[in-house]
Design a protein around this motif. Structure first.
Motif, PDB file in Angstrom:
ATOM      1  N   LEU A  67     -10.798 147.262 -28.099  1.00 37.07           N
ATOM      2  CA  LEU A  67     -11.765 147.772 -27.127  1.00 37.07           C
ATOM      3  C   LEU A  67     -11.909 149.292 -27.183  1.00 37.07           C
ATOM      4  O   LEU A  67     -12.957 149.842 -26.831  1.00 37.07           O
ATOM      5  CB  LEU A  67     -11.327 147.332 -25.718  1.00 37.07           C
ATOM      6  CG  LEU A  67     -12.143 147.815 -24.516  1.00 37.07           C
ATOM      7  CD1 LEU A  67     -13.590 147.343 -24.612  1.00 37.07           C
ATOM      8  CD2 LEU A  67     -11.503 147.310 -23.218  1.00 37.07           C
ATOM      9  N   ALA A 122     -14.622 141.707 -27.306  1.00 35.06           N
ATOM     10  CA  ALA A 122     -14.358 143.076 -26.859  1.00 35.06           C
ATOM     11  C   ALA A 122     -14.248 144.102 -27.978  1.00 35.06           C
ATOM     12  O   ALA A 122     -13.265 144.818 -28.083  1.00 35.06           O
ATOM     13  CB  ALA A 122     -13.079 143.102 -26.020  1.00 35.06           C
ATOM     14  N   ALA A 149     -16.221 144.920 -22.405  1.00 38.08           N
ATOM     15  CA  ALA A 149     -16.834 146.100 -23.036  1.00 38.08           C
ATOM     16  C   ALA A 149     -18.237 146.376 -22.522  1.00 38.08           C
ATOM     17  O   ALA A 149     -18.984 147.127 -23.151  1.00 38.08           O
ATOM     18  CB  ALA A 149     -16.862 145.909 -24.549  1.00 38.08           C
TER      19      ALA A 149
END
Length: 414
Positions: A67, A122, A149
Protein backbone atom coordinates in the motif's frame (compact mmCIF):
# COMPACT_ATOMS: atom_id res chain seq x y z
CA UNK A 1 -29.18 4.28 -15.01
CA UNK A 2 -26.75 3.42 -12.20
CA UNK A 3 -23.47 5.22 -11.62
CA UNK A 4 -21.55 2.27 -13.04
CA UNK A 5 -23.77 2.03 -16.09
CA UNK A 6 -23.13 5.71 -16.77
CA UNK A 7 -19.40 5.13 -16.34
CA UNK A 8 -19.61 2.25 -18.81
CA UNK A 9 -21.44 4.42 -21.32
CA UNK A 10 -18.88 7.21 -20.88
CA UNK A 11 -16.06 4.71 -21.32
CA UNK A 12 -17.56 3.38 -24.55
CA UNK A 13 -17.68 6.90 -25.96
CA UNK A 14 -14.13 7.59 -24.82
CA UNK A 15 -12.88 4.36 -26.39
CA UNK A 16 -14.17 5.45 -29.80
CA UNK A 17 -12.05 8.58 -29.47
CA UNK A 18 -8.94 6.63 -28.47
CA UNK A 19 -8.89 4.11 -31.31
CA UNK A 20 -7.67 6.63 -33.94
CA UNK A 21 -5.68 8.80 -31.49
CA UNK A 22 -2.24 7.76 -32.74
CA UNK A 23 0.61 9.98 -31.51
CA UNK A 24 -1.77 11.94 -29.28
CA UNK A 25 -1.76 8.96 -26.91
CA UNK A 26 1.97 9.41 -26.30
CA UNK A 27 1.49 13.09 -25.65
CA UNK A 28 -1.10 12.18 -23.03
CA UNK A 29 1.15 9.56 -21.46
CA UNK A 30 4.07 11.94 -21.06
CA UNK A 31 1.70 14.50 -19.55
CA UNK A 32 0.41 11.85 -17.13
CA UNK A 33 3.93 10.99 -16.02
CA UNK A 34 4.85 14.61 -15.39
CA UNK A 35 1.57 15.23 -13.58
CA UNK A 36 2.28 12.39 -11.17
CA UNK A 37 5.66 13.85 -10.28
CA UNK A 38 4.20 17.33 -9.94
CA UNK A 39 1.42 15.99 -7.72
CA UNK A 40 3.71 14.01 -5.44
CA UNK A 41 2.86 15.94 -2.27
CA UNK A 42 -0.88 15.52 -2.77
CA UNK A 43 -0.52 11.80 -3.54
CA UNK A 44 1.65 11.18 -0.48
CA UNK A 45 -0.80 13.06 1.74
CA UNK A 46 -3.65 10.86 0.50
CA UNK A 47 -1.52 7.76 0.90
CA UNK A 48 -0.64 8.70 4.47
CA UNK A 49 -4.36 8.71 5.28
CA UNK A 50 -4.75 5.27 3.73
CA UNK A 51 -1.78 3.93 5.68
CA UNK A 52 -3.09 5.35 8.95
CA UNK A 53 -6.47 3.69 8.44
CA UNK A 54 -4.87 0.41 7.37
CA UNK A 55 -2.61 0.36 10.41
CA UNK A 56 -5.55 0.98 12.72
CA UNK A 57 -7.34 -1.94 11.06
CA UNK A 58 -4.44 -4.30 11.71
CA UNK A 59 -3.10 -4.70 8.17
CA UNK A 60 -0.02 -6.95 8.05
CA UNK A 61 3.46 -5.55 7.44
CA UNK A 62 3.74 -7.10 3.98
CA UNK A 63 0.37 -5.71 2.87
CA UNK A 64 1.25 -2.30 4.28
CA UNK A 65 4.33 -2.44 2.06
CA UNK A 66 2.09 -2.99 -0.98
CA UNK A 67 0.00 0.00 0.00
CA UNK A 68 2.88 2.36 0.76
CA UNK A 69 3.92 5.10 -1.65
CA UNK A 70 7.00 7.27 -1.37
CA UNK A 71 9.02 9.55 -3.64
CA UNK A 72 10.92 6.64 -5.14
CA UNK A 73 7.77 4.70 -5.94
CA UNK A 74 6.00 7.69 -7.44
CA UNK A 75 9.07 8.33 -9.60
CA UNK A 76 8.94 4.66 -10.64
CA UNK A 77 5.25 5.02 -11.53
CA UNK A 78 6.02 8.05 -13.70
CA UNK A 79 8.99 6.34 -15.34
CA UNK A 80 6.80 3.32 -15.98
CA UNK A 81 4.33 5.50 -17.87
CA UNK A 82 7.17 7.01 -19.91
CA UNK A 83 8.40 3.52 -20.78
CA UNK A 84 4.91 2.66 -22.02
CA UNK A 85 4.90 5.79 -24.17
CA UNK A 86 8.24 4.76 -25.66
CA UNK A 87 6.90 1.41 -26.84
CA UNK A 88 5.73 0.82 -30.38
CA UNK A 89 2.03 1.51 -30.80
CA UNK A 90 0.41 -1.85 -31.57
CA UNK A 91 -2.79 -0.38 -32.99
CA UNK A 92 -3.01 -0.77 -36.76
CA UNK A 93 -0.12 -3.23 -36.91
CA UNK A 94 -0.69 -5.84 -39.61
CA UNK A 95 -0.15 -9.28 -38.08
CA UNK A 96 -1.20 -11.43 -41.03
CA UNK A 97 -2.97 -11.59 -44.32
CA UNK A 98 -2.30 -11.76 -48.02
CA UNK A 99 -3.96 -11.56 -51.42
CA UNK A 100 -6.46 -14.25 -52.39
CA UNK A 101 -6.63 -15.77 -55.90
CA UNK A 102 -9.77 -13.71 -56.54
CA UNK A 103 -7.86 -10.49 -55.85
CA UNK A 104 -9.21 -9.80 -52.36
CA UNK A 105 -6.58 -8.24 -50.11
CA UNK A 106 -6.88 -9.61 -46.55
CA UNK A 107 -5.22 -7.81 -43.63
CA UNK A 108 -5.43 -8.90 -39.99
CA UNK A 109 -4.69 -5.82 -37.89
CA UNK A 110 -4.39 -5.10 -34.19
CA UNK A 111 -7.26 -3.13 -32.64
CA UNK A 112 -8.14 -2.12 -29.05
CA UNK A 113 -10.20 -4.43 -26.87
CA UNK A 114 -12.47 -1.45 -26.14
CA UNK A 115 -13.39 -0.92 -22.47
CA UNK A 116 -11.35 -2.79 -19.88
CA UNK A 117 -12.50 -3.14 -16.29
CA UNK A 118 -9.81 -3.81 -13.69
CA UNK A 119 -10.62 -4.98 -10.17
CA UNK A 120 -7.59 -4.92 -7.88
CA UNK A 121 -6.50 -4.68 -4.26
CA UNK A 122 -4.23 -2.51 -2.16
CA UNK A 123 -1.53 -1.47 -4.65
CA UNK A 124 -2.06 2.14 -5.77
CA UNK A 125 0.73 1.87 -8.35
CA UNK A 126 -1.63 -0.41 -10.31
CA UNK A 127 -3.84 2.63 -10.89
CA UNK A 128 -1.15 4.39 -12.88
CA UNK A 129 0.20 1.25 -14.57
CA UNK A 130 -3.22 0.09 -15.74
CA UNK A 131 -4.29 3.52 -16.93
CA UNK A 132 -1.12 3.93 -19.00
CA UNK A 133 -1.17 0.48 -20.57
CA UNK A 134 -4.85 0.66 -21.47
CA UNK A 135 -4.45 4.12 -22.98
CA UNK A 136 -1.43 3.09 -25.07
CA UNK A 137 -3.43 0.16 -26.47
CA UNK A 138 -6.34 2.47 -27.27
CA UNK A 139 -8.63 1.21 -24.53
CA UNK A 140 -10.74 3.09 -22.03
CA UNK A 141 -10.41 1.72 -18.50
CA UNK A 142 -12.70 1.54 -15.47
CA UNK A 143 -10.63 0.98 -12.33
CA UNK A 144 -12.02 -0.50 -9.14
CA UNK A 145 -9.41 -0.66 -6.37
CA UNK A 146 -9.74 -1.81 -2.78
CA UNK A 147 -11.02 0.29 0.08
CA UNK A 148 -7.55 0.29 1.68
CA UNK A 149 -6.15 2.49 -1.09
CA UNK A 150 -9.21 4.55 -2.00
CA UNK A 151 -7.74 7.94 -1.09
CA UNK A 152 -4.48 7.26 -2.95
CA UNK A 153 -6.31 5.85 -5.98
CA UNK A 154 -8.74 8.76 -6.09
CA UNK A 155 -6.00 11.38 -6.10
CA UNK A 156 -3.89 9.53 -8.65
CA UNK A 157 -6.91 9.13 -10.94
CA UNK A 158 -7.85 12.80 -10.66
CA UNK A 159 -4.32 13.78 -11.65
CA UNK A 160 -4.23 11.38 -14.60
CA UNK A 161 -7.66 12.38 -15.89
CA UNK A 162 -6.73 16.07 -15.85
CA UNK A 163 -3.51 15.37 -17.77
CA UNK A 164 -5.35 13.33 -20.39
CA UNK A 165 -8.00 15.99 -20.87
CA UNK A 166 -5.38 18.73 -21.27
CA UNK A 167 -3.91 16.89 -24.25
CA UNK A 168 -7.24 16.69 -26.05
CA UNK A 169 -8.23 13.10 -25.32
CA UNK A 170 -11.42 12.19 -23.41
CA UNK A 171 -10.90 12.32 -19.64
CA UNK A 172 -13.28 9.39 -19.31
CA UNK A 173 -10.60 7.24 -20.91
CA UNK A 174 -9.68 6.72 -17.24
CA UNK A 175 -12.35 6.33 -14.56
CA UNK A 176 -12.28 5.12 -10.96
CA UNK A 177 -15.14 3.42 -9.14
CA UNK A 178 -15.24 5.23 -5.82
CA UNK A 179 -17.71 2.79 -4.26
CA UNK A 180 -15.50 0.06 -2.77
CA UNK A 181 -18.35 -2.11 -1.51
CA UNK A 182 -18.78 -5.65 -2.78
CA UNK A 183 -21.87 -4.46 -4.64
CA UNK A 184 -19.80 -2.33 -7.01
CA UNK A 185 -17.53 -5.21 -8.00
CA UNK A 186 -20.55 -7.49 -8.50
CA UNK A 187 -22.20 -4.89 -10.72
CA UNK A 188 -19.02 -4.52 -12.79
CA UNK A 189 -19.11 -8.26 -13.42
CA UNK A 190 -22.57 -7.89 -14.94
CA UNK A 191 -21.91 -4.93 -17.27
CA UNK A 192 -22.03 -6.88 -20.51
CA UNK A 193 -22.19 -4.58 -23.50
CA UNK A 194 -20.45 -1.80 -21.58
CA UNK A 195 -17.28 -3.51 -20.35
CA UNK A 196 -15.57 -5.72 -22.94
CA UNK A 197 -13.23 -7.59 -20.61
CA UNK A 198 -12.49 -7.75 -16.88
CA UNK A 199 -9.02 -8.24 -15.46
CA UNK A 200 -8.81 -9.08 -11.73
CA UNK A 201 -5.47 -8.38 -10.08
CA UNK A 202 -4.90 -9.47 -6.52
CA UNK A 203 -5.09 -12.51 -4.26
CA UNK A 204 -6.58 -15.86 -5.11
CA UNK A 205 -9.89 -15.08 -3.39
CA UNK A 206 -10.49 -11.95 -5.47
CA UNK A 207 -9.49 -13.61 -8.73
CA UNK A 208 -11.64 -16.70 -8.21
CA UNK A 209 -14.62 -14.56 -7.23
CA UNK A 210 -14.40 -12.65 -10.50
CA UNK A 211 -13.77 -15.76 -12.61
CA UNK A 212 -16.72 -17.61 -11.09
CA UNK A 213 -19.26 -14.79 -11.00
CA UNK A 214 -18.58 -12.55 -13.99
CA UNK A 215 -20.81 -12.42 -17.05
CA UNK A 216 -18.20 -10.18 -18.68
CA UNK A 217 -15.28 -12.12 -20.26
CA UNK A 218 -12.36 -12.41 -17.82
CA UNK A 219 -8.60 -12.59 -18.28
CA UNK A 220 -7.39 -14.41 -15.18
CA UNK A 221 -4.20 -13.02 -13.68
CA UNK A 222 -1.82 -13.30 -10.96
CA UNK A 223 -2.42 -15.34 -7.83
CA UNK A 224 1.04 -16.72 -7.23
CA UNK A 225 1.40 -20.00 -5.38
CA UNK A 226 4.92 -20.33 -6.78
CA UNK A 227 7.41 -23.15 -6.13
CA UNK A 228 11.13 -23.84 -6.13
CA UNK A 229 12.25 -27.46 -6.48
CA UNK A 230 15.79 -28.25 -5.26
CA UNK A 231 17.00 -31.23 -7.26
CA UNK A 232 19.48 -33.77 -5.90
CA UNK A 233 22.20 -32.33 -8.17
CA UNK A 234 21.61 -28.72 -7.09
CA UNK A 235 24.33 -26.32 -6.01
CA UNK A 236 23.23 -25.80 -2.41
CA UNK A 237 24.60 -22.28 -2.08
CA UNK A 238 22.83 -21.28 -5.30
CA UNK A 239 19.61 -22.87 -4.07
CA UNK A 240 19.76 -21.03 -0.75
CA UNK A 241 20.44 -17.69 -2.46
CA UNK A 242 17.63 -18.13 -4.99
CA UNK A 243 15.13 -19.21 -2.34
CA UNK A 244 16.13 -16.29 -0.10
CA UNK A 245 15.62 -13.83 -2.94
CA UNK A 246 12.40 -15.40 -4.22
CA UNK A 247 10.81 -15.40 -0.77
CA UNK A 248 12.16 -12.33 1.01
CA UNK A 249 13.02 -9.61 -1.52
CA UNK A 250 9.34 -8.67 -1.59
CA UNK A 251 7.08 -11.37 -0.12
CA UNK A 252 3.85 -9.51 -0.83
CA UNK A 253 4.03 -9.82 -4.64
CA UNK A 254 2.67 -12.58 -6.85
CA UNK A 255 6.06 -13.80 -8.13
CA UNK A 256 7.38 -14.51 -4.62
CA UNK A 257 7.61 -18.21 -3.79
CA UNK A 258 5.34 -19.89 -1.25
CA UNK A 259 6.62 -23.49 -1.30
CA UNK A 260 10.04 -25.13 -1.50
CA UNK A 261 10.35 -28.78 -2.50
CA UNK A 262 13.66 -30.53 -1.73
CA UNK A 263 14.88 -33.87 -3.07
CA UNK A 264 15.26 -36.37 -0.22
CA UNK A 265 18.87 -37.22 -1.17
CA UNK A 266 20.05 -33.64 -0.67
CA UNK A 267 17.64 -32.56 2.08
CA UNK A 268 19.96 -33.12 5.08
CA UNK A 269 22.59 -30.79 3.58
CA UNK A 270 20.34 -28.34 1.75
CA UNK A 271 17.64 -27.61 4.32
CA UNK A 272 19.95 -26.24 7.08
CA UNK A 273 21.66 -23.97 4.52
CA UNK A 274 18.32 -22.76 3.21
CA UNK A 275 16.98 -22.16 6.71
CA UNK A 276 20.11 -20.22 7.69
CA UNK A 277 19.44 -17.73 4.90
CA UNK A 278 15.73 -17.51 5.66
CA UNK A 279 16.46 -16.90 9.34
CA UNK A 280 18.06 -13.59 8.31
CA UNK A 281 14.54 -12.35 7.60
CA UNK A 282 12.86 -14.44 10.31
CA UNK A 283 10.85 -16.43 7.78
CA UNK A 284 8.40 -18.83 9.42
CA UNK A 285 8.79 -22.34 8.01
CA UNK A 286 5.89 -24.76 7.87
CA UNK A 287 7.37 -28.14 7.09
CA UNK A 288 6.47 -31.74 6.40
CA UNK A 289 7.45 -34.42 8.93
CA UNK A 290 10.83 -35.07 7.29
CA UNK A 291 11.60 -31.33 7.16
CA UNK A 292 10.91 -31.09 10.91
CA UNK A 293 13.14 -34.10 11.59
CA UNK A 294 16.03 -32.34 9.85
CA UNK A 295 15.45 -28.75 11.00
CA UNK A 296 14.02 -29.32 14.44
CA UNK A 297 10.77 -28.95 16.30
CA UNK A 298 10.69 -25.15 15.99
CA UNK A 299 9.47 -25.71 12.42
CA UNK A 300 5.68 -25.55 12.42
CA UNK A 301 4.01 -28.75 11.17
CA UNK A 302 2.57 -28.19 7.70
CA UNK A 303 -1.06 -29.07 7.06
CA UNK A 304 -2.82 -29.68 3.75
CA UNK A 305 -3.92 -26.04 3.50
CA UNK A 306 -0.31 -24.82 3.58
CA UNK A 307 0.52 -26.39 0.22
CA UNK A 308 -2.28 -24.41 -1.46
CA UNK A 309 -1.80 -21.07 0.33
CA UNK A 310 -0.46 -17.87 -1.18
CA UNK A 311 0.90 -16.35 2.04
CA UNK A 312 2.17 -13.02 0.67
CA UNK A 313 4.15 -12.85 3.88
CA UNK A 314 7.35 -14.11 5.55
CA UNK A 315 5.97 -17.65 5.67
CA UNK A 316 7.20 -20.58 3.58
CA UNK A 317 5.94 -24.16 3.20
CA UNK A 318 8.72 -26.75 2.82
CA UNK A 319 8.40 -30.38 1.77
CA UNK A 320 10.91 -33.16 1.18
CA UNK A 321 9.99 -35.08 -1.98
CA UNK A 322 11.13 -38.40 -3.41
CA UNK A 323 12.38 -36.91 -6.66
CA UNK A 324 11.57 -34.78 -9.67
CA UNK A 325 8.41 -36.72 -10.55
CA UNK A 326 7.08 -36.24 -7.03
CA UNK A 327 7.91 -32.50 -7.25
CA UNK A 328 6.17 -32.12 -10.61
CA UNK A 329 3.10 -33.96 -9.27
CA UNK A 330 2.98 -31.65 -6.23
CA UNK A 331 3.23 -28.55 -8.41
CA UNK A 332 0.52 -29.85 -10.75
CA UNK A 333 -1.79 -30.33 -7.78
CA UNK A 334 -1.22 -27.10 -5.88
CA UNK A 335 0.28 -24.47 -8.20
CA UNK A 336 -1.73 -21.48 -9.40
CA UNK A 337 0.10 -21.68 -12.73
CA UNK A 338 2.20 -18.55 -12.19
CA UNK A 339 5.95 -19.26 -11.80
CA UNK A 340 8.01 -22.30 -10.82
CA UNK A 341 11.76 -22.96 -10.66
CA UNK A 342 14.12 -25.91 -10.56
CA UNK A 343 17.61 -25.70 -9.11
CA UNK A 344 19.70 -28.41 -10.78
CA UNK A 345 22.94 -29.30 -12.55
CA UNK A 346 21.15 -31.97 -14.57
CA UNK A 347 20.32 -30.96 -18.15
CA UNK A 348 17.93 -33.91 -18.39
CA UNK A 349 16.01 -32.88 -15.27
CA UNK A 350 15.91 -29.25 -16.35
CA UNK A 351 14.39 -30.30 -19.68
CA UNK A 352 11.89 -32.58 -17.98
CA UNK A 353 10.84 -29.87 -15.51
CA UNK A 354 10.35 -27.19 -18.15
CA UNK A 355 8.44 -29.60 -20.40
CA UNK A 356 6.08 -31.00 -17.77
CA UNK A 357 5.45 -28.07 -15.42
CA UNK A 358 2.43 -26.21 -16.78
CA UNK A 359 2.85 -22.62 -15.59
CA UNK A 360 3.16 -19.24 -17.29
CA UNK A 361 6.86 -18.96 -16.41
CA UNK A 362 9.22 -21.88 -15.68
CA UNK A 363 12.80 -21.20 -14.53
CA UNK A 364 16.02 -23.17 -14.41
CA UNK A 365 18.50 -21.95 -11.79
CA UNK A 366 16.97 -18.48 -11.38
CA UNK A 367 14.58 -16.68 -9.05
CA UNK A 368 10.86 -16.51 -9.82
CA UNK A 369 11.02 -12.82 -8.96
CA UNK A 370 11.93 -12.12 -12.58
CA UNK A 371 8.38 -12.83 -13.77
CA UNK A 372 7.63 -9.28 -14.76
CA UNK A 373 7.09 -7.53 -18.07
CA UNK A 374 9.96 -5.10 -17.49
CA UNK A 375 12.39 -7.84 -16.45
CA UNK A 376 11.47 -9.84 -19.56
CA UNK A 377 12.18 -6.82 -21.75
CA UNK A 378 8.50 -6.44 -22.63
CA UNK A 379 7.88 -3.17 -20.82
CA UNK A 380 5.26 -2.51 -18.17
CA UNK A 381 2.53 -5.09 -17.65
CA UNK A 382 -0.93 -5.10 -16.18
CA UNK A 383 -0.48 -8.46 -14.53
CA UNK A 384 0.66 -12.02 -15.13
CA UNK A 385 -1.97 -14.03 -16.97
CA UNK A 386 -2.18 -17.58 -15.62
CA UNK A 387 -4.73 -18.77 -18.16
CA UNK A 388 -4.14 -20.12 -21.66
CA UNK A 389 -6.62 -18.25 -23.83
CA UNK A 390 -5.89 -14.82 -25.33
CA UNK A 391 -2.73 -14.20 -23.29
CA UNK A 392 -0.36 -15.99 -20.92
CA UNK A 393 2.44 -14.58 -18.82
CA UNK A 394 3.18 -10.81 -18.58
CA UNK A 395 0.32 -8.83 -20.10
CA UNK A 396 1.76 -5.78 -21.78
CA UNK A 397 0.43 -3.45 -24.44
CA UNK A 398 0.14 -6.06 -27.18
CA UNK A 399 -1.87 -8.37 -24.92
CA UNK A 400 -4.43 -5.59 -24.37
CA UNK A 401 -5.42 -5.69 -28.03
CA UNK A 402 -7.49 -7.90 -30.27
CA UNK A 403 -7.47 -8.19 -34.06
CA UNK A 404 -9.89 -7.64 -36.88
CA UNK A 405 -9.78 -8.43 -40.57
CA UNK A 406 -9.85 -5.67 -43.16
CA UNK A 407 -10.72 -6.89 -46.64
CA UNK A 408 -10.20 -4.71 -49.72
CA UNK A 409 -11.67 -5.64 -53.08
CA UNK A 410 -12.54 -4.29 -56.50
CA UNK A 411 -16.11 -5.47 -56.85
CA UNK A 412 -15.67 -9.17 -56.08
CA UNK A 413 -18.83 -11.16 -55.27
CA UNK A 414 -19.22 -14.74 -54.12
Amino acid sequence: MTVLEQMGKNAKEAARGLAPAGALKNKALYAMAQALEDGEAEILAANAQDLKAAGENGMSESLLDRLTLNSTRIKAMADGIRSVAAQTDPIGTIVGGGVRPNGLKIEQVRVPLGVIGIIYEARPNVTADAAALCLKAGNAVILRGGKEAIRSNTRITEILRAAVEQTGLPKDSIQLVEDTSRASSVEMMQLTGLIDVLIPRGGRGLIQSVVQNSRVPVIETGSGNCHVYVDDTADIEMAANIIFNAKTSRPSVCNAIETVLVHRDIAEKALPAIKARLDEKKVEIRGCERTREILGADVIPAVEEDWATEYLDYILAVKVVDGIDDAIDHIARYSSGHSEAIITKSYENAQKFTAQVDSAAVYVNASTRFTDGGEFGLGAEIGISTQKLHARGPMGVNELTSTKFIISGSGQIR
